[in-house]
Design an enzyme around this catalytic site. Sequence first.
Site, PDB file in Angstrom:
ATOM      1  N   GLU A 204       2.252   1.818  -3.367  1.00 41.76           N
ATOM      2  CA  GLU A 204       1.251   2.256  -4.311  1.00 41.76           C
ATOM      3  C   GLU A 204       1.092   3.787  -3.988  1.00 41.76           C
ATOM      4  O   GLU A 204       1.087   4.651  -4.959  1.00 41.76           O
ATOM      5  CB  GLU A 204      -0.496   1.570  -3.817  1.00 41.76           C
ATOM      6  CG  GLU A 204      -1.264   2.491  -4.494  1.00 41.76           C
ATOM      7  CD  GLU A 204      -2.574   2.758  -3.430  1.00 41.76           C
ATOM      8  OE1 GLU A 204      -2.834   4.027  -3.266  1.00 41.76           O
ATOM      9  OE2 GLU A 204      -3.223   1.808  -2.744  1.00 41.76           O
TER      10      GLU A 204
ATOM     11  N   HIS B  48       0.701  -1.251   0.008  1.00 43.43           N
ATOM     12  CA  HIS B  48       0.039   0.086  -0.039  1.00 43.43           C
ATOM     13  C   HIS B  48       0.767   1.234  -0.081  1.00 43.43           C
ATOM     14  O   HIS B  48       0.648   2.132  -0.924  1.00 43.43           O
ATOM     15  CB  HIS B  48      -0.903  -0.038   1.211  1.00 43.43           C
ATOM     16  CG  HIS B  48      -1.721   1.150   1.420  1.00 43.43           C
ATOM     17  ND1 HIS B  48      -1.336   2.355   2.268  1.00 43.43           N
ATOM     18  CD2 HIS B  48      -2.636   1.585   0.920  1.00 43.43           C
ATOM     19  CE1 HIS B  48      -2.102   3.021   2.463  1.00 43.43           C
ATOM     20  NE2 HIS B  48      -3.075   3.010   1.313  1.00 43.43           N
TER      21      HIS B  48
ATOM     22  N   GLU C 285      -4.494   8.227   6.927  1.00 46.90           N
ATOM     23  CA  GLU C 285      -5.374   7.152   6.379  1.00 46.90           C
ATOM     24  C   GLU C 285      -5.627   6.203   7.433  1.00 46.90           C
ATOM     25  O   GLU C 285      -6.795   5.705   7.527  1.00 46.90           O
ATOM     26  CB  GLU C 285      -4.702   6.720   5.152  1.00 46.90           C
ATOM     27  CG  GLU C 285      -5.611   5.908   4.249  1.00 46.90           C
ATOM     28  CD  GLU C 285      -4.813   5.497   2.876  1.00 46.90           C
ATOM     29  OE1 GLU C 285      -3.742   5.629   2.963  1.00 46.90           O
ATOM     30  OE2 GLU C 285      -5.576   4.663   2.254  1.00 46.90           O
TER      31      GLU C 285
END
Lengths: 431, 431
Positions: free
Chosen positions: B67, B64, B140
């Site tokens: 990404e 992640h 996040e």
Amino acid sequence: MAWPHVSDQFVGEWRDGVGLFVYPTKRFKTVTIHAAWIQDLAVDRRAVGATLIQLLRRGTESLPSRQVMETRLEDLYGASFRADVGKLGDKQILSVHVTVANGRFLPGRPDTVGQALDFVAEVLERPAMLNGAFADEVVEQEKVLLKRQIAAIINDKGQYAMSRLMELVSEGQRFGLRKLGTESEVDHISASTVTEFYHSVRDGAPFVFTVVGDVDPDTIHEYFSSRWNSTRQPLATIDPYRGRHDGQTVVESGDVRQGKLNLAYRTGITARSSRYPALVMYSGILGGFSHSKLFLNVRERASLAYYAYSRLDSALALMTIGAGIEFADYEDARAIIQAQVEAMREGAFTDEDVAYTLKAYANDILSEEDSPGQLIGRHLEQLLVGGGLTGMDLIDALGKVRRQDVLEVAREVELDTVYFLTTEGKSGHGE
Amino acid sequence: MSWQAIGEEPVRETLDSGLEIFVLPKPGLKKTYATYATHYGSIDSHFRRPGSGERVDVPDGIAHFLEHKMFEKETDPQVFERFAQLGAYSNAYTEYITTTFLFSATSDIQDCLETLLRVVEEPYFTEENVEKEKGIIEQEIRMYLDMPGERLRSNLMRALYHKNPVRLDIAGSVESIRTITTEDLYLCYHTFYHPSNMAIFVAGDVDPGRIIDHLSTLEKRRALKPLPSIERIFPEEPAGVAEKRVEQSMPVSTPLWLMGYKDGETGLSGRELLRHDMTMSLMWNLLLGSSSSLFNELYQDGLINERFYAHYSSASNYAFSALGGETPDPERLESTLTARLPNQALRQADLDRLKRKEMGEFLTLFENLEELAFAFNALHFRGIDLAEVPTIIEGITMGDLEEARGRHLTESARASSLVIPTPMTGAGGFR
């Protein structure tokens, strides 16, 4: 009456509180049927409206239970059926919609559209009743579920914070009301009150019926006219916000891991205004996209948030800004956000910002046209706001906005209310 | 059901580098949606270094993190800026076994594709830009920590699995991501972002030949050859669950409950995996879908609401069912389900109808490009051809469902997760 044979645009009419609109197109393999009753969002009506919507999912005369209804939908090649409570400005929208696969792509080419129309008509006109009223037992079951849904607003902290902000801005005016009502309002509903309410809405509330897909508008028109032809209450368009808070700040606390900072600004401009395109460009440059000032400054430069955005309420003439931040960063994040709003006033944006924003909107607006749900949503919004541009017309208008227009709008945008949801032990009224 | 019958004509191509391309022309749609995905997700933190064969263990959450970092480039224009110039929307997401980069645009598709290739093919990690990202990803992660539904799922995975990395959150933890270095990122990038481990999907009003020629020309410049398959290391997972029950208290209005069954039958791929997956999905639809007797009894008892769900999820290295939702009485719901699920009658008529529903939904899938791309990638990296879905569904029998139920619903493979309300704080409840 024959309608003009066009495709890929809405045809239809809206008069005497009744609207029928059809968007014939070959782009989709599904057909979407949407029907909505519209009423003023009010304390004495909102909860009963929400209860009614729940009851519409509990059966019809010929499909007398939830289970039989669901079985019918599965038989219709997995048609999706929803009954929803929506809110726009100070209106409550009670809607049902069905999306069904177009039979021409299915083995044996069944008439799925005709069957879906009948389904929607029966849900609206002949819900399951017992001796002329909704059954007590079913009403009580749905009241319990509705109360739980009302209480569940605290589960989504971002939505909860935004809802608190709007309550603070509205100070009791109808547009700040939550769309489902309160638990105690639901307690006061009985089978007879919701039945009576159903009859008044069915027979009198402004009603909009919309179909999107590969259908013949004349056929739909005929189907509609044979069922819904009476005159209804006229629809009053939504009043914009006219309050005047001077940046009041409210800090509240709860058991959360991330702070939610939300700000409301008065814009004085609704979608009906000729200056609306300039406002749209303004908000886009400020916080509509990942190239916008809020995202770049709050997230990319300061690393204070995962998200930071601004959004317009085209009916209420409000702009809201939201960001999820560390509790301790409240002052910094608020200062950065307000500095960006100030920078817009001083004209600190480039021709490039304007060009990117225009292209991003063009992409968003055109993409809406690939989704039947979004096409219907924006069309309904236009009706409720009482005008404004959509689609290519809006894109063209955005393209004509001059730098000066954005600056003028920027100078009129005023901070109204700030709301911060933080962790335990940090609440109180600031400033 | 053939492609022709449903009115679709996809084109596929495998380039010399091993990169697979799938293009679906959608005449009339305004938007083109494209993804560039890698068979690399949150569970791939242990593998052998290509070449040396040495075992590598990297911090959780790195797929992640990678990404996020793929959007930063050494040379201008930055990819976000370039997408903004082109008016395209761009984003990315990471799952257990895949990472997907995407754009959605209504013009300049070839330029957008070039930019999408830059996103994936030009890694640029520096100590400074990696440090900066940690603050953003931390926010996040904190945002997810406040989402009750996310906690519910995450806790269930931790209960079901002892060692399999699906037990960890996809984004990792605040602690694990702090230890990620540029070296870790480059190593994972070079291992997993090779064309022979990736696929491109494009759908929209495009000419497939032109898209494939263009991508093929761009890819030739890299002159890459297919690599042998990557050796991923997965720990041996014991048969039973790690914990029978995990509870967490959070500010929610009503308890949230989710029950899981771990499926020991892993190691499948391609058609076998699809068949097993579809059998399980149909089994849950018959047992607990919205038209099932059990669902409707529980609903009328007020034990579940209409958002209750039961579904099966699988890949080569993990497989499980999860069922649950909001309930006032988790104990009673759990005991009712565990008593009834093994004995509830499965009926042929229901299977026939639910197959029809699956067919309708398969057709509808081609209307929503985002969902279609998601389904394509999910199936592709499990070795499954999208076109096989209807045939496989058609072939599933009652015997398959009974056998699957007998094997799957065992007490030792069952665990549950519960989010219970914390007492409200302050005078006004959650304030």
